[in-house]
Design an enzyme around this catalytic site. Structure first.
Site, PDB file in Angstrom:
ATOM      1  N   GLU A 113       6.000  14.292  44.930  1.00  0.00           N
ATOM      2  CA  GLU A 113       5.848  14.321  43.477  1.00  0.00           C
ATOM      3  C   GLU A 113       4.449  13.836  43.122  1.00  0.00           C
ATOM      4  O   GLU A 113       3.871  13.029  43.849  1.00  0.00           O
ATOM      5  CB  GLU A 113       6.858  13.387  42.773  1.00  0.00           C
ATOM      6  N   TYR A 125      -2.882  19.192  46.921  1.00  0.00           N
ATOM      7  CA  TYR A 125      -1.616  19.716  47.453  1.00  0.00           C
ATOM      8  C   TYR A 125      -1.605  21.249  47.418  1.00  0.00           C
ATOM      9  O   TYR A 125      -1.095  21.888  48.344  1.00  0.00           O
ATOM     10  CB  TYR A 125      -0.437  19.143  46.668  1.00  0.00           C
TER      11      TYR A 125
HETATM   12  C1  LIG Z   1      -5.807  12.199  45.621  1.00  0.00           C
HETATM   13  C2  LIG Z   1      -6.709  11.542  46.669  1.00  0.00           C
HETATM   14  C3  LIG Z   1      -5.843  10.944  47.791  1.00  0.00           C
HETATM   15  C4  LIG Z   1      -7.635  12.618  47.267  1.00  0.00           C
HETATM   16  O1  LIG Z   1      -8.371  12.029  48.321  1.00  0.00           O
HETATM   17  P1  LIG Z   1      -9.877  12.476  48.636  1.00  0.00           P
HETATM   18  O2  LIG Z   1     -10.239  11.949  49.968  1.00  0.00           O
HETATM   19  O3  LIG Z   1     -10.777  12.121  47.509  1.00  0.00           O
HETATM   20  O4  LIG Z   1      -9.696  14.067  48.679  1.00  0.00           O
HETATM   21  P2  LIG Z   1     -10.520  15.123  49.554  1.00  0.00           P
HETATM   22  O5  LIG Z   1     -11.969  14.762  49.530  1.00  0.00           O
HETATM   23  O6  LIG Z   1      -9.867  15.293  50.852  1.00  0.00           O
HETATM   24  O7  LIG Z   1     -10.340  16.441  48.679  1.00  0.00           O
HETATM   25  C5  LIG Z   1      -9.442  17.474  49.078  1.00  0.00           C
HETATM   26  C6  LIG Z   1      -9.173  18.352  47.875  1.00  0.00           C
HETATM   27  O8  LIG Z   1      -8.502  17.601  46.864  1.00  0.00           O
HETATM   28  C7  LIG Z   1      -8.944  18.060  45.570  1.00  0.00           C
HETATM   29  N1  LIG Z   1      -9.649  16.958  44.906  1.00  0.00           N
HETATM   30  C8  LIG Z   1      -9.990  15.764  45.438  1.00  0.00           C
HETATM   31  N2  LIG Z   1     -10.591  14.989  44.508  1.00  0.00           N
HETATM   32  C9  LIG Z   1     -10.621  15.705  43.371  1.00  0.00           C
HETATM   33  C10 LIG Z   1     -11.084  15.418  42.050  1.00  0.00           C
HETATM   34  N3  LIG Z   1     -11.658  14.246  41.733  1.00  0.00           N
HETATM   35  N4  LIG Z   1     -10.918  16.382  41.093  1.00  0.00           N
HETATM   36  C11 LIG Z   1     -10.347  17.560  41.376  1.00  0.00           C
HETATM   37  N5  LIG Z   1      -9.864  17.889  42.634  1.00  0.00           N
HETATM   38  C12 LIG Z   1     -10.027  16.961  43.603  1.00  0.00           C
HETATM   39  C13 LIG Z   1      -9.880  19.222  45.819  1.00  0.00           C
HETATM   40  O9  LIG Z   1      -9.106  20.407  45.883  1.00  0.00           O
HETATM   41  C14 LIG Z   1     -10.422  18.895  47.196  1.00  0.00           C
HETATM   42  O10 LIG Z   1     -10.872  20.033  47.893  1.00  0.00           O
HETATM   43  P3  LIG Z   1     -12.408  20.523  47.708  1.00  0.00           P
HETATM   44  O11 LIG Z   1     -13.256  19.393  48.188  1.00  0.00           O
HETATM   45  O12 LIG Z   1     -12.508  21.732  48.565  1.00  0.00           O
HETATM   46  O13 LIG Z   1     -12.600  20.778  46.244  1.00  0.00           O
HETATM   47  C15 LIG Z   1      -7.617  10.446  46.023  1.00  0.00           C
HETATM   48  O14 LIG Z   1      -8.250  11.018  44.879  1.00  0.00           O
HETATM   49  C16 LIG Z   1      -6.870   9.199  45.616  1.00  0.00           C
HETATM   50  O15 LIG Z   1      -6.696   8.287  46.423  1.00  0.00           O
HETATM   51  N6  LIG Z   1      -6.450   9.121  44.353  1.00  0.00           N
HETATM   52  C17 LIG Z   1      -5.707   7.936  43.835  1.00  0.00           C
HETATM   53  C18 LIG Z   1      -4.300   7.877  44.399  1.00  0.00           C
HETATM   54  C19 LIG Z   1      -3.519   9.142  44.083  1.00  0.00           C
HETATM   55  O16 LIG Z   1      -3.583   9.679  42.976  1.00  0.00           O
HETATM   56  N7  LIG Z   1      -2.777   9.616  45.082  1.00  0.00           N
HETATM   57  C20 LIG Z   1      -1.920  10.791  44.936  1.00  0.00           C
HETATM   58  C21 LIG Z   1      -0.621  10.348  44.365  1.00  0.00           C
HETATM   59  S1  LIG Z   1       0.447  11.735  44.115  1.00  0.00           S
END
Ligand SMILES: CC(C)(COP(=O)(O)OP(=O)(O)OC[C@H]1O[C@@H](n2cnc3c(N)ncnc32)[C@H](O)[C@@H]1OP(=O)(O)O)[C@@H](O)C(=O)NCCC(=O)NCCS
Length: 182
Positions: A113, A125
């Site tokens: 979720e 996702y």
């Molecule tokens: C969600 C989260 C885990 C992503 O981790 P991350 O290491 O920054 O993500 P990645 O660099 O691997 O990015 C993978 C993809 O995610 C998406 N993405 C990541 N950050 C994004 C942003 N700020 N805005 C939009 N899309 C984003 C993109 O599709 C990206 O692919 P791309 O680089 O080809 O565009 C991180 O933002 C986080 O820790 N957020 C806070 C906690 C949270 O919300 N967890 C999910 C709970 S459901």
């Protein structure tokens, strides 16, 4: 991509109780209502029906994913990356690794979720093949926000495994981290 990033190494390994302080620091920086220390500790204490994967950079845990497994289904309960390490592929690497472990545990599908407002999670996702399958109204008790329920199914089929393998190859081309597994 900078030369410094190219040289960086990341280790993906199972979490342990000694990761608790570092994981909770990320947890508190990432969520309006973080898990308690006790809840996270339980997950790190090597449960039979769950697993925690940690991404470690230079001896520092910088991200984690918590997954529960029951009845052939893997449920990703929590994933986060430290704010200063976001946007470099680590969230995707953690998710790919959690999905691969679900496959090796013979799960049929992965479910999760996320908040309707969480664009980063939605994009992450979707990139990994998850398909929105429903809305859970007022799922988050802290803000009353709705959750989107999403599924990556048919995990054991050749088509899904090929898709994930291609996604991993693409990830490596896009990021240039040196990844090792423990
Ligand atoms: C969600 C989260 C885990 C992503 O981790 P991350 O290491 O920054 O993500 P990645 O660099 O691997 O990015 C993978 C993809 O995610 C998406 N993405 C990541 N950050 C994004 C942003 N700020 N805005 C939009 N899309 C984003 C993109 O599709 C990206 O692919 P791309 O680089 O080809 O565009 C991180 O933002 C986080 O820790 N957020 C806070 C906690 C949270 O919300 N967890 C999910 C709970 S459901």
């Amino acid at each position: 991509m900078s030369a410094a990033t190219r040289l960086r190494k990341v280790v993906i390994r199972h979490g342990r109780v000694s990761d608790l302080a570092a994981v909770m620091e990320i947890e508190r920086a990432s969520f309006p209502t973080p898990w308690s220390d006790a809840a996270m500790r339980r997950e790190l204490e090597c449960q039979e029906n769950s697993y925690v994967l940690v991404a470690e950079v230079g001896d520092r845990p910088v991200g984690y994913v918590v997954t529960w497994v029951y009845s052939g289904e893997a449920h990703v309960l929590n994933v986060a990356v430290a704010p200063d390490e976001r946007g470099q592929g680590l969230g995707e690497l953690l998710m790919l690794s959690a999905i691969e472990e679900a496959i090796s545990r013979r799960c049929r599908q992965v479910v999760l979720e996320y908040r309707v407002s969480n664009l980063a999670a939605a994009n992450l996702y979707r990139k990994l093949g998850f398909v929105p399958a429903g809305l859970r109204p007022r799922y988050y008790l802290d803000t009353g926000e709705d959750a989107i329920f999403a599924i990556l199914d048919k995990l054991q089929t050749p088509a899904t495994r090929r898709f994930l393998s291609e996604r991993r190859d693409a990830w490596q081309k896009e990021h240039d981290w040196t990844v090792s597994y423990e």
